[in-house]
Design a protein around this motif. Structure first.
Motif, PDB file in Angstrom:
ATOM      1  N   GLN A 147     -66.178 -25.171  -8.481  1.00  0.00           N
ATOM      2  CA  GLN A 147     -65.470 -24.384  -9.141  1.00  0.00           C
ATOM      3  C   GLN A 147     -65.813 -23.570 -10.361  1.00  0.00           C
ATOM      4  O   GLN A 147     -65.971 -24.363 -11.500  1.00  0.00           O
ATOM      5  N   LEU A 148     -66.396 -22.837 -10.179  1.00  0.00           N
ATOM      6  CA  LEU A 148     -67.080 -21.589 -11.134  1.00  0.00           C
ATOM      7  C   LEU A 148     -66.550 -20.355 -11.395  1.00  0.00           C
ATOM      8  O   LEU A 148     -66.323 -19.710 -10.501  1.00  0.00           O
ATOM      9  N   ASP A 149     -66.317 -20.250 -12.687  1.00  0.00           N
ATOM     10  CA  ASP A 149     -65.876 -18.966 -13.309  1.00  0.00           C
ATOM     11  C   ASP A 149     -67.046 -18.582 -14.228  1.00  0.00           C
ATOM     12  O   ASP A 149     -67.181 -19.039 -15.201  1.00  0.00           O
ATOM     13  N   ARG A 209     -73.030 -18.624 -12.092  1.00  0.00           N
ATOM     14  CA  ARG A 209     -73.641 -18.332 -10.643  1.00  0.00           C
ATOM     15  C   ARG A 209     -74.029 -19.766  -9.959  1.00  0.00           C
ATOM     16  O   ARG A 209     -74.245 -20.664 -10.582  1.00  0.00           O
ATOM     17  N   SER A 253     -68.940 -18.200  -1.105  1.00  0.00           N
ATOM     18  CA  SER A 253     -67.833 -18.611  -1.787  1.00  0.00           C
ATOM     19  C   SER A 253     -66.598 -18.436  -0.632  1.00  0.00           C
ATOM     20  O   SER A 253     -66.390 -17.813   0.040  1.00  0.00           O
ATOM     21  N   ASP A 299     -63.990 -17.474  -1.933  1.00  0.00           N
ATOM     22  CA  ASP A 299     -63.371 -16.238  -2.340  1.00  0.00           C
ATOM     23  C   ASP A 299     -63.893 -14.934  -1.097  1.00  0.00           C
ATOM     24  O   ASP A 299     -62.936 -14.194  -0.836  1.00  0.00           O
ATOM     25  N   SER A 307     -68.173 -23.114  -2.628  1.00  0.00           N
ATOM     26  CA  SER A 307     -67.900 -22.666  -4.127  1.00  0.00           C
ATOM     27  C   SER A 307     -66.435 -21.659  -4.045  1.00  0.00           C
ATOM     28  O   SER A 307     -66.100 -21.299  -3.146  1.00  0.00           O
ATOM     29  N   SER A 331     -63.612 -19.631  -7.374  1.00  0.00           N
ATOM     30  CA  SER A 331     -63.193 -19.398  -8.524  1.00  0.00           C
ATOM     31  C   SER A 331     -61.826 -19.936  -8.843  1.00  0.00           C
ATOM     32  O   SER A 331     -61.058 -20.066  -8.242  1.00  0.00           O
ATOM     33  N   ARG A 373     -59.895 -18.763 -11.021  1.00  0.00           N
ATOM     34  CA  ARG A 373     -58.934 -17.776 -11.415  1.00  0.00           C
ATOM     35  C   ARG A 373     -58.716 -16.794 -10.304  1.00  0.00           C
ATOM     36  O   ARG A 373     -57.439 -16.395 -10.180  1.00  0.00           O
ATOM     37  N   VAL A 374     -59.666 -16.441  -9.316  1.00  0.00           N
ATOM     38  CA  VAL A 374     -59.451 -15.502  -8.315  1.00  0.00           C
ATOM     39  C   VAL A 374     -59.034 -16.318  -7.129  1.00  0.00           C
ATOM     40  O   VAL A 374     -58.181 -15.565  -6.171  1.00  0.00           O
ATOM     41  N   THR A 375     -59.627 -17.385  -6.660  1.00  0.00           N
ATOM     42  CA  THR A 375     -59.128 -18.050  -5.213  1.00  0.00           C
ATOM     43  C   THR A 375     -57.693 -18.285  -5.386  1.00  0.00           C
ATOM     44  O   THR A 375     -57.025 -18.921  -6.397  1.00  0.00           O
ATOM     45  N   ARG A 386     -56.968 -23.400  -3.223  1.00  0.00           N
ATOM     46  CA  ARG A 386     -57.299 -24.172  -4.104  1.00  0.00           C
ATOM     47  C   ARG A 386     -56.488 -25.590  -4.013  1.00  0.00           C
ATOM     48  O   ARG A 386     -56.940 -26.469  -4.053  1.00  0.00           O
TER      49      ARG A 386
END
Length: 163
Positions: free
Chosen positions: A34-36, A39, A111, A113, A145, A147, A149-151, A156
């Motif tokens: 879970q990366l914001d 990379r 991802s 996403d 992977s 995000s 905030r975006v997923t 999630r």
């Protein structure tokens, strides 16, 4: 122990500091990064470079700029719109095919996403909910992977429930 899984229980992530924190990986682990603002490539590249550990190493692209992470011998599956694996069910069948018979397999997924953009949140959620247990069953190690905030929250929530 799962049938067909190599006798060595633990596998390195390719990063000593991460191995120290996680204690390594177990066959069948599905790691979801879970990366914001960070990379995923360094994590993916580190494990993909462990060519002697895995029988097969595959990255799954859904139309993103996946360049095989500059890792020699890393296979690429093109999935998503405009490919032969356009639908989630098509990709799930291909993952099943790649993992049978079970063996030392590594799958690196673009991802979640990207999957949402290609398929929508509901289809991505359903794909993950089916694919993750399949990979556990066959003992493959998978990296995913997303995000924070975006997923979409539905995706999630499914990731949290399944893993």
């Amino acid at each position: 122990m799962l049938q067909g899984i190599p006798s060595e229980q633990r596998v390195s992530t390719g990063l000593d500091a991460l191995d120290d924190v996680l204690g390594g990986l177990y066959w069948g682990d599905n790691i979801v990064w879970q990366l914001d603002g960070v990379r995923m490539e360094p994590f993916y590249r580190a494990i993909a470079c462990l060519s002697e550990v895995f029988e097969t190493r595959t990255v799954v692209s859904l139309g993103g700029a996946v360049d095989a992470l500059d890792v020699p011998g890393l296979a690429v599956i093109d999935a998503g719109p405009g490919s032969d694996l356009a639908q989630p069910a098509d990709l799930l069948r291909e993952v099943y095919r790649l993992c049978h018979p079970p063996g030392r397999r590594l799958l690196l997924f673009e991802s979640l996403d990207s999957m949402v953009r290609a398929w929508d949140a509901s289809s991505t959620r359903d794909f993950f909910a089916r694919c993750c247990p399949l990979l556990l069953e066959v003992g493959a190690i998978a990296y995913w992977s997303m995000s924070a905030r975006v997923t979409p929250s539905t995706v999630r929530d499914t990731v949290q429930a399944v893993t």
